[in-house]
Design a protein around this motif. Structure first.
Motif, PDB file in Angstrom:
ATOM      1  N   TYR A   1      13.144 -11.380  26.772  1.00 20.61           N
ATOM      2  CA  TYR A   1      12.808 -11.885  28.108  1.00 20.61           C
ATOM      3  C   TYR A   1      11.321 -11.726  28.417  1.00 20.61           C
ATOM      4  O   TYR A   1      10.717 -12.599  29.042  1.00 20.61           O
ATOM      5  N   ALA A   2      10.746 -10.624  27.999  1.00 21.66           N
ATOM      6  CA  ALA A   2       9.334 -10.378  28.303  1.00 21.66           C
ATOM      7  C   ALA A   2       8.441 -11.466  27.735  1.00 21.66           C
ATOM      8  O   ALA A   2       7.448 -11.871  28.350  1.00 21.66           O
ATOM      9  N   ALA A   3       8.812 -11.972  26.556  1.00 17.24           N
ATOM     10  CA  ALA A   3       7.998 -13.007  25.916  1.00 17.24           C
ATOM     11  C   ALA A   3       8.115 -14.350  26.637  1.00 17.24           C
ATOM     12  O   ALA A   3       7.246 -15.210  26.482  1.00 17.24           O
ATOM     13  N   LEU A   4       9.165 -14.503  27.439  1.00 15.72           N
ATOM     14  CA  LEU A   4       9.399 -15.785  28.107  1.00 15.72           C
ATOM     15  C   LEU A   4       8.964 -15.801  29.572  1.00 15.72           C
ATOM     16  O   LEU A   4       8.876 -16.869  30.178  1.00 15.72           O
ATOM     17  N   ARG A   5       8.703 -14.624  30.137  1.00 14.66           N
ATOM     18  CA  ARG A   5       8.303 -14.595  31.553  1.00 14.66           C
ATOM     19  C   ARG A   5       6.907 -15.200  31.711  1.00 14.66           C
ATOM     20  O   ARG A   5       5.975 -14.839  30.989  1.00 14.66           O
ATOM     21  N   PRO A   6       6.744 -16.145  32.639  1.00 14.21           N
ATOM     22  CA  PRO A   6       5.446 -16.812  32.794  1.00 14.21           C
ATOM     23  C   PRO A   6       4.367 -15.858  33.286  1.00 14.21           C
ATOM     24  O   PRO A   6       4.632 -14.952  34.078  1.00 14.21           O
ATOM     25  N   THR A   7       3.175 -16.062  32.793  1.00 14.37           N
ATOM     26  CA  THR A   7       2.044 -15.212  33.183  1.00 14.37           C
ATOM     27  C   THR A   7       1.195 -15.858  34.266  1.00 14.37           C
ATOM     28  O   THR A   7       0.314 -15.221  34.837  1.00 14.37           O
ATOM     29  N   ALA A   8       1.464 -17.130  34.543  1.00 15.92           N
ATOM     30  CA  ALA A   8       0.726 -17.842  35.597  1.00 15.92           C
ATOM     31  C   ALA A   8       1.678 -18.771  36.324  1.00 15.92           C
ATOM     32  O   ALA A   8       2.672 -19.235  35.763  1.00 15.92           O
ATOM     33  N   LEU A   9       1.375 -19.036  37.582  1.00 13.85           N
ATOM     34  CA  LEU A   9       2.207 -19.903  38.404  1.00 13.85           C
ATOM     35  C   LEU A   9       1.523 -21.248  38.603  1.00 13.85           C
ATOM     36  O   LEU A   9       0.293 -21.352  38.560  1.00 13.85           O
ATOM     37  N   PRO A  10       2.293 -22.311  38.842  1.00 11.71           N
ATOM     38  CA  PRO A  10       1.684 -23.612  39.116  1.00 11.71           C
ATOM     39  C   PRO A  10       0.928 -23.562  40.436  1.00 11.71           C
ATOM     40  O   PRO A  10       1.254 -22.749  41.319  1.00 11.71           O
ATOM     41  N   PRO A  11      -0.082 -24.414  40.613  1.00 13.30           N
ATOM     42  CA  PRO A  11      -0.901 -24.366  41.837  1.00 13.30           C
ATOM     43  C   PRO A  11      -0.100 -24.584  43.121  1.00 13.30           C
ATOM     44  O   PRO A  11      -0.480 -24.083  44.177  1.00 13.30           O
ATOM     45  N   GLU A  12       1.031 -25.289  43.037  1.00 13.64           N
ATOM     46  CA  GLU A  12       1.826 -25.552  44.244  1.00 13.64           C
ATOM     47  C   GLU A  12       2.445 -24.278  44.814  1.00 13.64           C
ATOM     48  O   GLU A  12       2.811 -24.225  45.996  1.00 13.64           O
ATOM     49  N   ALA A  13       2.599 -23.237  43.985  1.00 17.26           N
ATOM     50  CA  ALA A  13       3.289 -22.022  44.415  1.00 17.26           C
ATOM     51  C   ALA A  13       2.656 -21.397  45.652  1.00 17.26           C
ATOM     52  O   ALA A  13       3.354 -20.846  46.507  1.00 17.26           O
ATOM     53  N   VAL A  14       1.346 -21.490  45.765  1.00 15.62           N
ATOM     54  CA  VAL A  14       0.648 -20.873  46.903  1.00 15.62           C
ATOM     55  C   VAL A  14       1.066 -21.507  48.223  1.00 15.62           C
ATOM     56  O   VAL A  14       0.979 -20.883  49.288  1.00 15.62           O
ATOM     57  N   LEU A  15       1.548 -22.749  48.183  1.00 12.67           N
ATOM     58  CA  LEU A  15       2.000 -23.417  49.416  1.00 12.67           C
ATOM     59  C   LEU A  15       3.233 -22.736  50.000  1.00 12.67           C
ATOM     60  O   LEU A  15       3.531 -22.916  51.185  1.00 12.67           O
ATOM     61  N   GLY A  16       3.936 -21.970  49.173  1.00 12.13           N
ATOM     62  CA  GLY A  16       5.125 -21.281  49.658  1.00 12.13           C
ATOM     63  C   GLY A  16       4.951 -19.782  49.788  1.00 12.13           C
ATOM     64  O   GLY A  16       5.916 -19.028  49.740  1.00 12.13           O
ATOM     65  N   LYS A  17       3.711 -19.335  49.996  1.00 13.10           N
ATOM     66  CA  LYS A  17       3.446 -17.893  50.037  1.00 13.10           C
ATOM     67  C   LYS A  17       4.126 -17.197  51.213  1.00 13.10           C
ATOM     68  O   LYS A  17       4.414 -15.997  51.153  1.00 13.10           O
ATOM     69  N   ASP A  18       4.394 -17.935  52.280  1.00  9.60           N
ATOM     70  CA  ASP A  18       5.035 -17.335  53.453  1.00  9.60           C
ATOM     71  C   ASP A  18       6.504 -17.723  53.585  1.00  9.60           C
ATOM     72  O   ASP A  18       7.145 -17.417  54.602  1.00  9.60           O
ATOM     73  N   CYS A  19       7.042 -18.403  52.569  1.00 11.55           N
ATOM     74  CA  CYS A  19       8.443 -18.830  52.594  1.00 11.55           C
ATOM     75  C   CYS A  19       9.283 -17.890  51.725  1.00 11.55           C
ATOM     76  O   CYS A  19       8.773 -17.221  50.829  1.00 11.55           O
ATOM     77  N   PHE A  20      10.573 -17.875  51.999  1.00 16.62           N
ATOM     78  CA  PHE A  20      11.489 -17.035  51.219  1.00 16.62           C
ATOM     79  C   PHE A  20      12.513 -17.928  50.520  1.00 16.62           C
ATOM     80  O   PHE A  20      13.212 -18.716  51.160  1.00 16.62           O
ATOM     81  N   VAL A  21      12.577 -17.790  49.205  1.00 14.06           N
ATOM     82  CA  VAL A  21      13.459 -18.624  48.373  1.00 14.06           C
ATOM     83  C   VAL A  21      14.299 -17.695  47.498  1.00 14.06           C
ATOM     84  O   VAL A  21      13.761 -16.833  46.804  1.00 14.06           O
ATOM     85  N   GLN A  22      15.608 -17.895  47.528  1.00 14.83           N
ATOM     86  CA  GLN A  22      16.508 -17.007  46.786  1.00 14.83           C
ATOM     87  C   GLN A  22      17.524 -17.810  45.970  1.00 14.83           C
ATOM     88  O   GLN A  22      18.611 -18.125  46.447  1.00 14.83           O
ATOM     89  N   PRO A  23      17.195 -18.148  44.720  1.00 15.35           N
ATOM     90  CA  PRO A  23      18.201 -18.755  43.848  1.00 15.35           C
ATOM     91  C   PRO A  23      19.288 -17.724  43.553  1.00 15.35           C
ATOM     92  O   PRO A  23      19.013 -16.528  43.451  1.00 15.35           O
ATOM     93  N   TYR A  24      20.525 -18.176  43.418  1.00 17.05           N
ATOM     94  CA  TYR A  24      21.596 -17.232  43.088  1.00 17.05           C
ATOM     95  C   TYR A  24      22.653 -17.908  42.231  1.00 17.05           C
ATOM     96  O   TYR A  24      22.791 -19.132  42.218  1.00 17.05           O
ATOM     97  N   ALA A  25      23.371 -17.065  41.479  1.00 20.25           N
ATOM     98  CA  ALA A  25      24.420 -17.552  40.589  1.00 20.25           C
ATOM     99  C   ALA A  25      25.744 -16.909  40.975  1.00 20.25           C
ATOM    100  O   ALA A  25      25.769 -15.831  41.574  1.00 20.25           O
ATOM    101  N   ASP A  26      26.836 -17.579  40.626  1.00 17.13           N
ATOM    102  CA  ASP A  26      28.172 -17.052  40.903  1.00 17.13           C
ATOM    103  C   ASP A  26      28.965 -17.035  39.601  1.00 17.13           C
ATOM    104  O   ASP A  26      29.036 -18.038  38.890  1.00 17.13           O
ATOM    105  N   ASN A  27      29.548 -15.883  39.303  1.00 12.46           N
ATOM    106  CA  ASN A  27      30.324 -15.678  38.086  1.00 12.46           C
ATOM    107  C   ASN A  27      31.796 -15.501  38.475  1.00 12.46           C
ATOM    108  O   ASN A  27      32.123 -14.572  39.225  1.00 12.46           O
ATOM    109  N   PRO A  28      32.702 -16.354  38.002  1.00  6.93           N
ATOM    110  CA  PRO A  28      34.094 -16.277  38.443  1.00  6.93           C
ATOM    111  C   PRO A  28      34.866 -15.094  37.870  1.00  6.93           C
ATOM    112  O   PRO A  28      35.991 -14.834  38.294  1.00  6.93           O
ATOM    113  N   LEU A  29      34.275 -14.371  36.929  1.00  7.12           N
ATOM    114  CA  LEU A  29      34.998 -13.311  36.242  1.00  7.12           C
ATOM    115  C   LEU A  29      34.604 -11.913  36.704  1.00  7.12           C
ATOM    116  O   LEU A  29      35.025 -10.923  36.125  1.00  7.12           O
ATOM    117  N   ASP A  30      33.787 -11.831  37.776  1.00 12.28           N
ATOM    118  CA  ASP A  30      33.364 -10.508  38.242  1.00 12.28           C
ATOM    119  C   ASP A  30      34.069 -10.082  39.526  1.00 12.28           C
ATOM    120  O   ASP A  30      33.728  -9.063  40.125  1.00 12.28           O
TER     121      ASP A  30
END
Length: 512
Positions: free
Chosen positions: A314-343
């Motif tokens: 995972y460490a080798a795949l984590r991005p070291t830089a963000l796209p320039p658009e990311a700064v437009l959301g500096k004051d926003c909150f975004v939470q992707p989430y997943a659901d597992n039917p077996l837990d």
């Protein structure tokens, strides 16, 4: 003759025949024992009562319990056997270890990103919701993330192609349905080019979702022909088993760990209105650019580890830089989430329940299916009775007639409570969106039905105080203008046989 031959040798037809043969084989011993009917009957009654006791003890939705208990008691000779094969949710030791591994990896990779307390500026309800997803779905809330909403698959298609062409390090795709055509073929051409240029490309699709669109050996053939690693989730086997119900319903398109798409659209032409099926196809998608895309990347990689049974760096795949658009959301909150039917944690349903019960002014829902649990039904009714403006849009042209009848069977109690329901007249709604109070919005893969909430692997993106929330609301209102309002009188005008049929469907809804 050619058409008949083509039909008979379709993969889905062959699988159906094999399942029927298996069911027949299971019934043969019971027929053989018919001469001992009295003893067999009472033995089956005892087994059915034991099955009922097991069901009552299970920590699951009450509607799901009732849906199993009624047929078991009505048909004690074989009801217990059907439940044993299809109704249990007990994991094997090996499966349990793999599931625990997915959960442990999510925690290890994302725990340092937890920041639910930062939502205190939006109130304690927002903090509690974010904390729940961090603790039970292992999915953090992020800032520094820009989002863009697409009200149609037609709009998302060119944006996806544009972002895929920018990939420098990797492209990960995870979809319920792949189907040859304009959409998938266009993406495959880009995948081939990127793979040849050294980009890490991986593909996951669900075997049942693609049962009617891809051959059984598609993953192997695709990988051999292109060199791109490809695998199908939970390969469908002609076996009567609850495991065949657990499908990968996620839709993830990941680029370089900092850009991701999700939503209702699969990689098939009907989703971009290139192949008319049920009138106009109304879907939605969301683009995530910035920190939050890493959480979606980890969702994909844990599924990749689960299927391939390999370890990922995972460490080798984590991005070291963000796209320039990311700064437009500096004051926003975004939470992707997943659901597992077996837990045993109904994450998708809980998020919907929280949004409905915490809404103060309005909650608008767009869903292809309205087959809700008693908990969701009660929450919707209570919200409407409390003065919250509750509106729901469903399709007017169905993709599955029986499921459409089941959806309509839920209308009456909601309408009586004051919920407004609209059907999208031009065609089929496949979007899965919820928006409330101009503050929170959800775009993802989670339908308002039992399968999405209890049986499928799903994903979604929850937005707090993000400008995209207003785009989701605007799309709902625009879609409402193209929809017809359902009235209580229309429901009551139905003949009594039809209303009886719908009542039976509602009882059995969790099994459909």
């Amino acid at each position: 003759m050619k058409k008949l031959s083509s039909f008979l040798f379709q993969r889905s037809v062959i699988v159906a025949v094999l399942i029927i043969l298996q069911a027949t084989v299971l019934l043969v011993p019971m027929i053989w024992a018919w001469s001992y009917y009295v003893y067999v009957y009472w033995a089956c009654v005892v087994l059915s009562l034991l099955a009922v006791l097991v069901i009552v003890r299970r920590q699951t939705d009450p509607g799901y319990k009732i849906a199993w208990i009624i047929p078991i008691l009505l048909f004690p000779m074989f009801g217990w056997l059907v439940y044993l094969l299809c109704g249990g949710n007990k994991l094997s030791a090996r499966m349990r270890r793999k599931m625990q591994g997915m959960d442990r990896t999510m925690l290890e990779q994302l725990e340092d990103d937890y920041k639910a307390k930062k939502l205190s500026v939006l109130g304690q309800d927002a903090v509690n919701q974010a904390r729940y997803l961090e603790q039970y779905a292992r999915c953090p809330v992020y800032t520094n993330t820009w989002t863009r909403y697409f009200p149609l698959g037609d709009d998302a298609f060119p944006a996806m192609l544009e972002e895929l062409k920018k990939a420098k390090h990797y492209i990960f795709l995870e979809y319920f349905i792949l189907a040859p055509g304009v959409f998938w073929d266009s993406i495959v051409e880009i995948l081939k080019e990127k793979h040849a240029a050294g980009v890490d490309v991986r593909v996951i699709y669900d075997d049942v979702g693609s049962l009617g669109t891809l051959p059984a050996n598609y993953a192997e053939t695709f990988e051999q022909e292109t060199g791109i690693p490809c695998c199908c989730f939970n390969r469908f086997k002609p076996v009567i088993s609850i495991r065949m119900n657990n499908r990968d319903h996620r839709k993830l398109c990941i680029i370089d760990g900092h850009t991701a798409f999700t939503g209702g659209i699969n990689l098939a032409d009907e989703y971009i209105n290139q192949k008319p099926r049920f009138g106009h196809w109304k879907d939605s998608a969301i683009l995530v650019k910035g920190e939050a895309a890493w959480s979606m990347t980890v969702m994909f990689l844990t599924m990749w580890e689960y299927i391939r049974e390999i370890k990922v760096d995972y460490a080798a795949l984590r991005p070291t830089a963000l796209p320039p658009e990311a700064v437009l959301g500096k004051d926003c909150f975004v939470q992707p989430y997943a659901d597992n039917p077996l837990d045993n944690e109904p994450v998708g349903e809980t998020v919907y329940l929280n949004l409905i019960s915490k809404a103060k002014r309005y909650v608008y829902i767009m869903t292809p299916y309205l087959i809700v649990s008693d908990s969701v039904n009660t929450a919707l009714c209570n919200a409407a009775k409390s003065g919250v403006d509750v509106r729901i849009i469903t399709p007017h042209i169905p993709d599955k007639k029986l499921v459409f009848e089941l959806t309509r069977s839920h209308y009456q109690p909601l309408l009586e409570a004051g919920v407004q329901i609209f059907e999208y007249t031009p065609g089929f709604v496949h979007a899965k969106n919820v928006v409330s109070d101009d503050v929170c919005g959800v775009v993802g893969t989670i339908n308002m039905d039992y399968r999405s909430m209890f049986l499928h692997f799903e994903d979604a993106v929850l937005l707090y105080q993000d400008p995209t929330v207003l785009d989701i609301k605007a799309d709902f209102l625009a879609t409402q203008l193209a929809s017809q309002k359902v009235t209580l009188e229309q429901c009551l005008e139905r003949s009594w046989p039809r209303r009886l049929f719908r009542s039976i469907l509602r009882v059995l809804a969790p099994l459909v």
